[in-house]
Each structure stands twice: as structure tokens, then as C-alpha cells.
Design a protein around this motif. Structure first.
Motif, PDB file in Angstrom:
ATOM      1  N   ILE A   5      -6.169  52.863  27.467  1.00 37.98           N
ATOM      2  CA  ILE A   5      -6.387  51.562  27.608  1.00 37.98           C
ATOM      3  C   ILE A   5      -5.824  51.085  26.212  1.00 37.98           C
ATOM      4  CG2 ILE A   5      -8.001  49.763  27.105  1.00 37.98           C
ATOM      5  CD1 ILE A   5     -10.035  51.336  29.104  1.00 37.98           C
ATOM      6  N   ILE A   6      -6.146  51.594  24.916  1.00 37.20           N
ATOM      7  CA  ILE A   6      -5.730  51.090  23.755  1.00 37.20           C
ATOM      8  C   ILE A   6      -4.584  51.729  23.070  1.00 37.20           C
ATOM      9  CG2 ILE A   6      -7.871  49.849  23.355  1.00 37.20           C
ATOM     10  CD1 ILE A   6      -8.486  52.358  21.518  1.00 37.20           C
ATOM     11  N   GLY A   7      -4.008  52.902  23.749  1.00 37.77           N
ATOM     12  CA  GLY A   7      -3.090  53.756  23.260  1.00 37.77           C
ATOM     13  C   GLY A   7      -3.339  54.562  21.846  1.00 37.77           C
ATOM     14  N   ARG A   8      -4.680  55.035  21.822  1.00 36.22           N
ATOM     15  CA  ARG A   8      -5.180  55.927  21.031  1.00 36.22           C
ATOM     16  C   ARG A   8      -6.588  56.280  21.274  1.00 36.22           C
ATOM     17  NH1 ARG A   8      -7.250  55.479  14.874  1.00 36.22           N
ATOM     18  NH2 ARG A   8      -7.386  57.886  14.480  1.00 36.22           N
ATOM     19  N   ALA A   9      -6.750  57.768  21.448  1.00 35.75           N
ATOM     20  CA  ALA A   9      -8.005  58.448  21.737  1.00 35.75           C
ATOM     21  C   ALA A   9      -9.078  57.969  20.567  1.00 35.75           C
ATOM     22  CB  ALA A   9      -7.630  59.604  22.339  1.00 35.75           C
ATOM     23  N   ALA A  10      -9.762  57.407  20.535  1.00 35.71           N
ATOM     24  CA  ALA A  10     -10.811  57.211  19.501  1.00 35.71           C
ATOM     25  C   ALA A  10     -12.249  57.318  20.060  1.00 35.71           C
ATOM     26  CB  ALA A  10     -10.636  55.878  18.783  1.00 35.71           C
ATOM     27  N   GLY A  11     -13.050  57.640  19.218  1.00 39.04           N
ATOM     28  CA  GLY A  11     -14.470  57.993  19.907  1.00 39.04           C
ATOM     29  C   GLY A  11     -15.298  56.739  19.116  1.00 39.04           C
ATOM     30  N   VAL A  12     -14.873  55.964  18.158  1.00 39.08           N
ATOM     31  CA  VAL A  12     -15.427  55.152  17.392  1.00 39.08           C
ATOM     32  C   VAL A  12     -14.616  53.753  17.190  1.00 39.08           C
ATOM     33  CG1 VAL A  12     -17.014  54.206  15.376  1.00 39.08           C
ATOM     34  CG2 VAL A  12     -17.311  56.558  16.418  1.00 39.08           C
ATOM     35  N   LEU A  13     -14.767  52.646  17.545  1.00 39.36           N
ATOM     36  CA  LEU A  13     -13.854  51.442  17.153  1.00 39.36           C
ATOM     37  C   LEU A  13     -14.874  50.311  16.399  1.00 39.36           C
ATOM     38  CD1 LEU A  13     -12.526  51.195  20.914  1.00 39.36           C
ATOM     39  CD2 LEU A  13     -11.300  52.261  18.724  1.00 39.36           C
ATOM     40  N   ALA A  14     -14.149  49.656  15.830  1.00 34.33           N
ATOM     41  CA  ALA A  14     -15.002  48.340  15.074  1.00 34.33           C
ATOM     42  C   ALA A  14     -13.960  47.318  15.574  1.00 34.33           C
ATOM     43  CB  ALA A  14     -14.905  48.348  13.698  1.00 34.33           C
ATOM     44  N   VAL A  15     -14.734  46.305  16.053  1.00 35.81           N
ATOM     45  CA  VAL A  15     -14.163  44.899  16.682  1.00 35.81           C
ATOM     46  C   VAL A  15     -14.160  44.073  15.545  1.00 35.81           C
ATOM     47  CG1 VAL A  15     -14.510  43.190  18.363  1.00 35.81           C
ATOM     48  CG2 VAL A  15     -14.971  45.562  18.949  1.00 35.81           C
ATOM     49  N   CYS A  16     -13.256  43.517  14.851  1.00 38.90           N
ATOM     50  CA  CYS A  16     -13.336  42.600  13.923  1.00 38.90           C
ATOM     51  C   CYS A  16     -12.921  41.198  14.168  1.00 38.90           C
ATOM     52  CB  CYS A  16     -12.153  43.232  12.892  1.00 38.90           C
ATOM     53  SG  CYS A  16     -12.195  44.903  12.079  1.00 38.90           S
ATOM     54  N   ASP A  17     -13.560  40.780  15.132  1.00 35.17           N
ATOM     55  CA  ASP A  17     -13.466  39.406  15.688  1.00 35.17           C
ATOM     56  C   ASP A  17     -14.894  38.923  16.326  1.00 35.17           C
ATOM     57  OD1 ASP A  17     -11.405  36.990  16.144  1.00 35.17           O
ATOM     58  OD2 ASP A  17     -12.654  37.369  18.054  1.00 35.17           O
ATOM     59  N   ASP A  18     -15.309  37.969  15.753  1.00 39.77           N
ATOM     60  CA  ASP A  18     -16.702  37.417  16.462  1.00 39.77           C
ATOM     61  C   ASP A  18     -16.561  37.136  18.050  1.00 39.77           C
ATOM     62  OD1 ASP A  18     -18.104  37.955  14.135  1.00 39.77           O
ATOM     63  OD2 ASP A  18     -17.603  35.877  13.415  1.00 39.77           O
ATOM     64  N   GLY A  19     -15.706  36.462  18.202  1.00 39.72           N
ATOM     65  CA  GLY A  19     -15.323  35.869  19.618  1.00 39.72           C
ATOM     66  C   GLY A  19     -15.367  37.086  20.607  1.00 39.72           C
ATOM     67  N   PHE A  20     -14.319  37.992  20.248  1.00 41.52           N
ATOM     68  CA  PHE A  20     -14.110  39.193  21.181  1.00 41.52           C
ATOM     69  C   PHE A  20     -15.416  40.063  21.387  1.00 41.52           C
ATOM     70  CE2 PHE A  20      -9.538  39.279  19.967  1.00 41.52           C
ATOM     71  CZ  PHE A  20      -9.029  38.685  21.163  1.00 41.52           C
ATOM     72  N   PHE A  21     -16.164  40.188  20.140  1.00 41.53           N
ATOM     73  CA  PHE A  21     -17.427  40.998  20.376  1.00 41.53           C
ATOM     74  C   PHE A  21     -18.612  40.149  20.919  1.00 41.53           C
ATOM     75  CE2 PHE A  21     -21.265  43.432  19.032  1.00 41.53           C
ATOM     76  CZ  PHE A  21     -20.872  44.625  19.402  1.00 41.53           C
ATOM     77  N   ARG A  22     -18.857  39.038  20.808  1.00 45.86           N
ATOM     78  CA  ARG A  22     -19.461  38.214  21.627  1.00 45.86           C
ATOM     79  C   ARG A  22     -19.453  38.508  23.178  1.00 45.86           C
ATOM     80  NH1 ARG A  22     -19.575  34.306  18.142  1.00 45.86           N
ATOM     81  NH2 ARG A  22     -17.801  33.192  19.080  1.00 45.86           N
ATOM     82  N   ARG A  23     -17.826  38.338  23.694  1.00 48.52           N
ATOM     83  CA  ARG A  23     -17.808  38.580  25.200  1.00 48.52           C
ATOM     84  C   ARG A  23     -18.103  39.957  25.426  1.00 48.52           C
ATOM     85  NH1 ARG A  23     -18.260  37.637  29.992  1.00 48.52           N
ATOM     86  NH2 ARG A  23     -16.581  38.117  31.064  1.00 48.52           N
ATOM     87  N   MET A  24     -17.981  41.058  24.670  1.00 45.16           N
ATOM     88  CA  MET A  24     -18.131  42.307  25.008  1.00 45.16           C
ATOM     89  C   MET A  24     -19.427  42.367  25.001  1.00 45.16           C
ATOM     90  SD  MET A  24     -15.594  44.345  22.485  1.00 45.16           S
ATOM     91  CE  MET A  24     -13.800  44.254  22.489  1.00 45.16           C
ATOM     92  N   GLN A  25     -20.375  41.806  24.365  1.00 42.16           N
ATOM     93  CA  GLN A  25     -21.831  41.759  24.156  1.00 42.16           C
ATOM     94  C   GLN A  25     -22.407  41.395  25.677  1.00 42.16           C
ATOM     95  OE1 GLN A  25     -22.809  40.170  20.641  1.00 42.16           O
ATOM     96  NE2 GLN A  25     -24.134  41.949  20.058  1.00 42.16           N
ATOM     97  N   GLU A  26     -21.627  40.288  26.324  1.00 46.14           N
ATOM     98  CA  GLU A  26     -21.883  39.405  27.305  1.00 46.14           C
ATOM     99  C   GLU A  26     -21.537  40.529  28.589  1.00 46.14           C
ATOM    100  OE1 GLU A  26     -19.624  35.904  27.540  1.00 46.14           O
ATOM    101  OE2 GLU A  26     -20.742  35.184  26.011  1.00 46.14           O
ATOM    102  N   ILE A  27     -20.516  41.280  28.360  1.00 49.78           N
ATOM    103  CA  ILE A  27     -20.074  42.120  29.398  1.00 49.78           C
ATOM    104  C   ILE A  27     -21.009  43.486  29.507  1.00 49.78           C
ATOM    105  CG2 ILE A  27     -18.489  43.954  30.228  1.00 49.78           C
ATOM    106  CD1 ILE A  27     -16.276  41.859  29.050  1.00 49.78           C
ATOM    107  N   ALA A  28     -21.560  43.891  28.246  1.00 43.90           N
ATOM    108  CA  ALA A  28     -22.216  45.041  28.360  1.00 43.90           C
ATOM    109  C   ALA A  28     -23.839  44.482  28.995  1.00 43.90           C
ATOM    110  CB  ALA A  28     -22.669  45.422  27.060  1.00 43.90           C
ATOM    111  N   ALA A  29     -24.085  43.100  28.589  1.00 48.92           N
ATOM    112  CA  ALA A  29     -25.448  42.776  29.142  1.00 48.92           C
ATOM    113  C   ALA A  29     -25.258  42.804  30.858  1.00 48.92           C
ATOM    114  CB  ALA A  29     -26.005  41.411  28.615  1.00 48.92           C
ATOM    115  N   GLN A  30     -24.274  42.184  31.332  1.00 52.48           N
ATOM    116  CA  GLN A  30     -23.769  42.231  32.676  1.00 52.48           C
ATOM    117  C   GLN A  30     -24.115  43.564  33.375  1.00 52.48           C
ATOM    118  OE1 GLN A  30     -20.127  40.258  33.108  1.00 52.48           O
ATOM    119  NE2 GLN A  30     -21.287  38.402  33.270  1.00 52.48           N
ATOM    120  N   ASP A  31     -23.550  44.624  32.579  1.00 52.27           N
ATOM    121  CA  ASP A  31     -23.449  45.963  33.096  1.00 52.27           C
ATOM    122  C   ASP A  31     -24.944  46.476  33.322  1.00 52.27           C
ATOM    123  OD1 ASP A  31     -20.852  46.091  32.878  1.00 52.27           O
ATOM    124  OD2 ASP A  31     -20.727  47.133  31.017  1.00 52.27           O
TER     125      ASP A  31
END
Length: 108
Positions: free
Chosen positions: A77-103
Motif C-alpha cells: 500500500i505505502i511502499g514500505r513494510a512497516a509495523g508502526v506508523l505515525a500519522v502527522c495530520d489531524d484531518g487524515f487521522f480523524r478520518r482514519m478514526q471514523e473508518i476504524a469506528a465503522q469497522d
């Protein structure tokens, strides 16, 4: 499976925007500098990495989400196999939380 497409699209856009710190050390650095809006872990991240990510995110008072992807899938997906990521944008992470809640509501 629709939620996986949402995750894939959002992670791809976030990466292209330069708003992902990939790996445990870059994630810890983003947390220390106060630029991380949230932390993501791969489903098959090592126990040690998960514990460290949870510890450092709680110290920085930043939420943590476990992704439905393995490190190998993250690599595709992102071009690098990583086990831990930090999202450095409030808007992106807010949307990710919404998707996680839907899941969570879809799996109940």
C-alpha cells in the motif's frame, strides 16, 4: 471488504502527502516533536513494537489504532513494510478514526 479499500486509499494519499512517519523510531521521533496526530500498528507487528508504540503514544496522549493489514500488505500500500506508523495530520487521522469506528460496528 469496502473498509479495506477505504484504508488503502487513505493511507496512499497520506503517504503521498508526506504525512506518514514509517517505522518505530520515526514514529517515536514524531511523537516527541508533537507532530503525530495518531499512531497505527500493523496486525502482525511484533509484541515488542506494539508495547513500545502503545507506551509512547500514551505518553504523548495520542490515540493508537491497530490496522487490518499485515506488514507485507502495508508494503504494497505505502511502499514500505512497516509495523508502526505515525500519522502527522489531524484531518487524515480523524478520518482514519471514523473508518476504524465503522469497522467495529460492521463486525459486531
Amino acid at each position: 471488504m469496502h473498509y479495506r479499500q477505504n484504508w488503502q486509499g487513505l493511507l496512499t494519499i497520506c503517504r503521498k502527502a508526506g504525512k506518514l512517519a514509517m517505522g518505530l523510531e520515526p514514529t517515536k521521533d514524531a511523537l516527541y516533536r508533537g507532530i503525530a496526530a495518531g499512531v497505527l500498528t500493523a496486525s502482525d507487528a511484533s509484541e515488542k513494537s506494539r508495547k513500545e508504540a502503545a507506551f509512547f503514544s500514551s505518553q504523548a496522549e495520542v490515540p493508537l489504532i491497530e490496522l487490518p493489514f499485515s506488514k507485507a500488505e502495508m508494503g504494497q500500500i505505502i511502499g514500505r513494510a512497516a509495523g508502526v506508523l505515525a500519522v502527522c495530520d489531524d484531518g487524515f487521522f480523524r478520518r482514519m478514526q471514523e473508518i476504524a469506528a465503522q469497522d467495529e460496528t460492521e463486525t459486531e
